[in-house]
Every structure is written in C-alpha cells, then in structure tokens.
Write a protein that holds these residues in place. Structure first.
Motif, PDB file in Angstrom:
ATOM      1  N   LEU A 188       0.699  -1.452  -0.033  1.00 17.55           N
ATOM      2  CA  LEU A 188      -0.049   0.308  -0.359  1.00 17.55           C
ATOM      3  C   LEU A 188       0.577   1.411   0.164  1.00 17.55           C
ATOM      4  O   LEU A 188       0.641   2.404  -0.568  1.00 17.55           O
ATOM      5  CB  LEU A 188      -0.508  -0.193   1.586  1.00 17.55           C
ATOM      6  N   SER A 189       1.767   1.169   0.978  1.00 15.20           N
ATOM      7  CA  SER A 189       3.268   2.623   1.225  1.00 15.20           C
ATOM      8  C   SER A 189       3.591   2.822  -0.286  1.00 15.20           C
ATOM      9  O   SER A 189       3.888   3.999  -0.996  1.00 15.20           O
ATOM     10  CB  SER A 189       3.194   2.354   1.943  1.00 15.20           C
ATOM     11  N   THR A 190       3.421   1.520  -0.758  1.00 16.22           N
ATOM     12  CA  THR A 190       5.530   1.224  -1.903  1.00 16.22           C
ATOM     13  C   THR A 190       3.918   1.776  -3.342  1.00 16.22           C
ATOM     14  O   THR A 190       4.735   2.261  -4.316  1.00 16.22           O
ATOM     15  CB  THR A 190       5.694   0.822  -2.458  1.00 16.22           C
ATOM     16  N   HIS A 191       3.030   1.882  -3.409  1.00 18.34           N
ATOM     17  CA  HIS A 191       2.264   1.811  -4.285  1.00 18.34           C
ATOM     18  C   HIS A 191       1.123   3.875  -3.889  1.00 18.34           C
ATOM     19  O   HIS A 191       0.377   3.271  -4.928  1.00 18.34           O
ATOM     20  CB  HIS A 191       0.861   1.074  -4.322  1.00 18.34           C
ATOM     21  N   ASP A 192       1.185   4.207  -3.100  1.00 18.04           N
ATOM     22  CA  ASP A 192       0.658   5.413  -2.449  1.00 18.04           C
ATOM     23  C   ASP A 192      -0.772   4.846  -2.720  1.00 18.04           C
ATOM     24  O   ASP A 192      -1.153   6.167  -3.353  1.00 18.04           O
ATOM     25  CB  ASP A 192       1.254   6.934  -3.364  1.00 18.04           C
ATOM     26  N   LEU A 193      -1.178   3.814  -2.054  1.00 19.22           N
ATOM     27  CA  LEU A 193      -2.773   3.677  -1.875  1.00 19.22           C
ATOM     28  C   LEU A 193      -3.195   3.716  -0.094  1.00 19.22           C
ATOM     29  O   LEU A 193      -3.067   3.304   0.439  1.00 19.22           O
ATOM     30  CB  LEU A 193      -2.912   2.985  -2.338  1.00 19.22           C
ATOM     31  N   ASP A 194      -4.757   4.282  -0.656  1.00 21.76           N
ATOM     32  CA  ASP A 194      -5.262   4.996   0.638  1.00 21.76           C
ATOM     33  C   ASP A 194      -6.989   4.674   0.496  1.00 21.76           C
ATOM     34  O   ASP A 194      -7.458   4.680  -0.285  1.00 21.76           O
ATOM     35  CB  ASP A 194      -4.680   6.221   0.800  1.00 21.76           C
ATOM     36  N   VAL A 195      -6.922   2.805   0.787  1.00 27.36           N
ATOM     37  CA  VAL A 195      -8.189   2.107  -0.007  1.00 27.36           C
ATOM     38  C   VAL A 195      -8.501   1.164   0.885  1.00 27.36           C
ATOM     39  O   VAL A 195      -7.677   0.568   2.008  1.00 27.36           O
ATOM     40  CB  VAL A 195      -8.225   2.048  -0.840  1.00 27.36           C
ATOM     41  N   PRO A 196      -9.628   0.942   1.272  1.00 29.83           N
ATOM     42  CA  PRO A 196     -10.340   0.051   1.865  1.00 29.83           C
ATOM     43  C   PRO A 196      -9.562  -1.163   1.849  1.00 29.83           C
ATOM     44  O   PRO A 196      -9.457  -1.714   0.551  1.00 29.83           O
ATOM     45  CB  PRO A 196     -11.685   0.266   2.158  1.00 29.83           C
ATOM     46  N   THR A 197      -9.350  -2.398   2.304  1.00 26.98           N
ATOM     47  CA  THR A 197      -8.463  -3.281   2.005  1.00 26.98           C
ATOM     48  C   THR A 197      -9.430  -4.792   3.475  1.00 26.98           C
ATOM     49  O   THR A 197      -9.943  -4.512   3.652  1.00 26.98           O
ATOM     50  CB  THR A 197      -7.162  -3.670   2.616  1.00 26.98           C
ATOM     51  N   ARG A 198      -9.026  -6.133   2.998  1.00 28.67           N
ATOM     52  CA  ARG A 198      -9.151  -6.907   3.634  1.00 28.67           C
ATOM     53  C   ARG A 198      -8.263  -7.976   3.063  1.00 28.67           C
ATOM     54  O   ARG A 198      -8.022  -8.619   2.140  1.00 28.67           O
ATOM     55  CB  ARG A 198     -11.425  -7.456   3.816  1.00 28.67           C
ATOM     56  N   PHE A 199      -8.375  -8.793   4.306  1.00 25.23           N
ATOM     57  CA  PHE A 199      -7.563 -10.539   4.049  1.00 25.23           C
ATOM     58  C   PHE A 199      -8.784 -11.070   3.486  1.00 25.23           C
ATOM     59  O   PHE A 199      -9.320 -11.704   4.678  1.00 25.23           O
ATOM     60  CB  PHE A 199      -6.780 -10.550   5.055  1.00 25.23           C
ATOM     61  N   ASP A 200      -8.651 -11.898   2.678  1.00 21.32           N
ATOM     62  CA  ASP A 200      -8.520 -13.300   2.425  1.00 21.32           C
ATOM     63  C   ASP A 200      -8.457 -14.402   1.847  1.00 21.32           C
ATOM     64  O   ASP A 200      -6.838 -13.889   1.941  1.00 21.32           O
ATOM     65  CB  ASP A 200     -10.145 -13.211   0.924  1.00 21.32           C
ATOM     66  N   VAL A 201      -8.671 -15.652   2.038  1.00 22.64           N
ATOM     67  CA  VAL A 201      -8.191 -16.952   2.423  1.00 22.64           C
ATOM     68  C   VAL A 201      -8.976 -17.935   1.128  1.00 22.64           C
ATOM     69  O   VAL A 201     -10.305 -17.926   0.995  1.00 22.64           O
ATOM     70  CB  VAL A 201      -7.979 -17.761   3.346  1.00 22.64           C
ATOM     71  N   ALA A 202      -8.515 -17.982  -0.057  1.00 23.10           N
ATOM     72  CA  ALA A 202      -9.127 -18.984  -0.981  1.00 23.10           C
ATOM     73  C   ALA A 202      -8.243 -20.392  -0.891  1.00 23.10           C
ATOM     74  O   ALA A 202      -7.397 -20.245  -0.942  1.00 23.10           O
ATOM     75  CB  ALA A 202      -8.363 -18.756  -2.344  1.00 23.10           C
ATOM     76  N   GLU A 203      -9.266 -21.939  -0.572  1.00 19.03           N
ATOM     77  CA  GLU A 203      -9.113 -22.842   0.474  1.00 19.03           C
ATOM     78  C   GLU A 203      -9.148 -23.760  -1.717  1.00 19.03           C
ATOM     79  O   GLU A 203     -10.445 -23.437  -1.941  1.00 19.03           O
ATOM     80  CB  GLU A 203      -9.955 -23.728   1.006  1.00 19.03           C
ATOM     81  N   VAL A 204      -8.104 -24.211  -1.696  1.00 19.86           N
ATOM     82  CA  VAL A 204      -8.615 -24.960  -3.248  1.00 19.86           C
ATOM     83  C   VAL A 204      -8.212 -26.951  -2.597  1.00 19.86           C
ATOM     84  O   VAL A 204      -7.494 -27.304  -2.137  1.00 19.86           O
ATOM     85  CB  VAL A 204      -7.580 -24.859  -4.097  1.00 19.86           C
ATOM     86  N   TYR A 205      -9.869 -27.553  -3.361  1.00 15.05           N
ATOM     87  CA  TYR A 205     -10.312 -29.051  -2.353  1.00 15.05           C
ATOM     88  C   TYR A 205      -9.320 -29.468  -4.182  1.00 15.05           C
ATOM     89  O   TYR A 205     -10.183 -29.329  -4.958  1.00 15.05           O
ATOM     90  CB  TYR A 205     -10.388 -29.054  -1.813  1.00 15.05           C
TER      91      TYR A 205
END
Length: 119
Positions: free
Chosen positions: A83-100
């Motif tokens: 975020l800091s190196t791309h000069d972004l100030d946006v809402p974020t979240r962390f997702d997990v994708a499980e591949v079975y």
C-alpha cells in the motif's frame, strides 16, 4: 508436479474464480522483504489480499488452519508495504481461498471455498 507448480496451478484457478465474480486482478505473487501475497484483487473499490491454500487431503487439517498467526502478521506487513509503495489509501481486507483437489488435480474433483475477510 512440483510443489511450486502445484501452488501456481492453484493460484491460477483462484485468479480465474475471482475474475468470473467481477474482481480485477491487480497482482500475483507480490514479493517483498516481509513475505509474499499470492493474489491482490480489487472489486468495487475494495483491495483484497488473497492467500491461496491448496490441499489434496485433509489428514493434517483444513487449508485455512495453515494461515497461522505468524503468517497473518507477515501478510499484514507485506500488505502495508504494498500500500505504501503504491501510494494507496483504499479499504482493504484479507481473504483466504481454499482449493480442494485430488492427487491428480482433475477439474471435476476440484473446488474452491472462498473466505472473505478471513482475518
């Protein structure tokens, strides 16, 4: 398949899964001194940092259980640097994708469980 090629295969599946659901893929395999983020995607102004976990058996637990506290902290630090190196100030979240999948990675025996806002 090597572990790297298997991981790449799973990440490509999840990238397609996200595109089909209206996400724009921003980056794949982002690396920095803190760690790696498998996929970074955007949808409706939300930037999603996606950890992909692939498993062909559940003998050792669910894929999401391998996103440990230490791994989550590395992901947070990596995301902050992104975020800091791309000069972004946006809402974020962390997702997990499980591949079975099965040992042969056949399409008919592969499914994705996508967990939004996993941590």
């Amino acid at each position: 398949m090597t572990a790297k090629s298997t991981g790449d295969w799973g990440e490509a599946l999840v990238a397609n899964y996200l595109r089909e659901r209206g996400y724009t893929l921003v980056a794949a395999g982002y690396r920095c001194r803190f760690g790696e983020i498998d996929l970074i995607a955007k949808k409706r102004g939300m930037l999603c940092f996606v950890e992909v976990k692939l498993r062909s058996n559940l003998d050792y637990g669910l894929p999401r259980e391998f996103v440990t506290a230490a791994k989550r902290e590395k992901l947070r630090m990596t995301a902050q640097l992104y975020l800091s190196t791309h000069d972004l100030d946006v809402p974020t979240r962390f997702d997990v994708a499980e591949v079975y999948t099965d040992a042969g990675h056949t399409a008919e025996n592969t499914r994705i469980e996508y967990i939004e806002n996993a941590f």
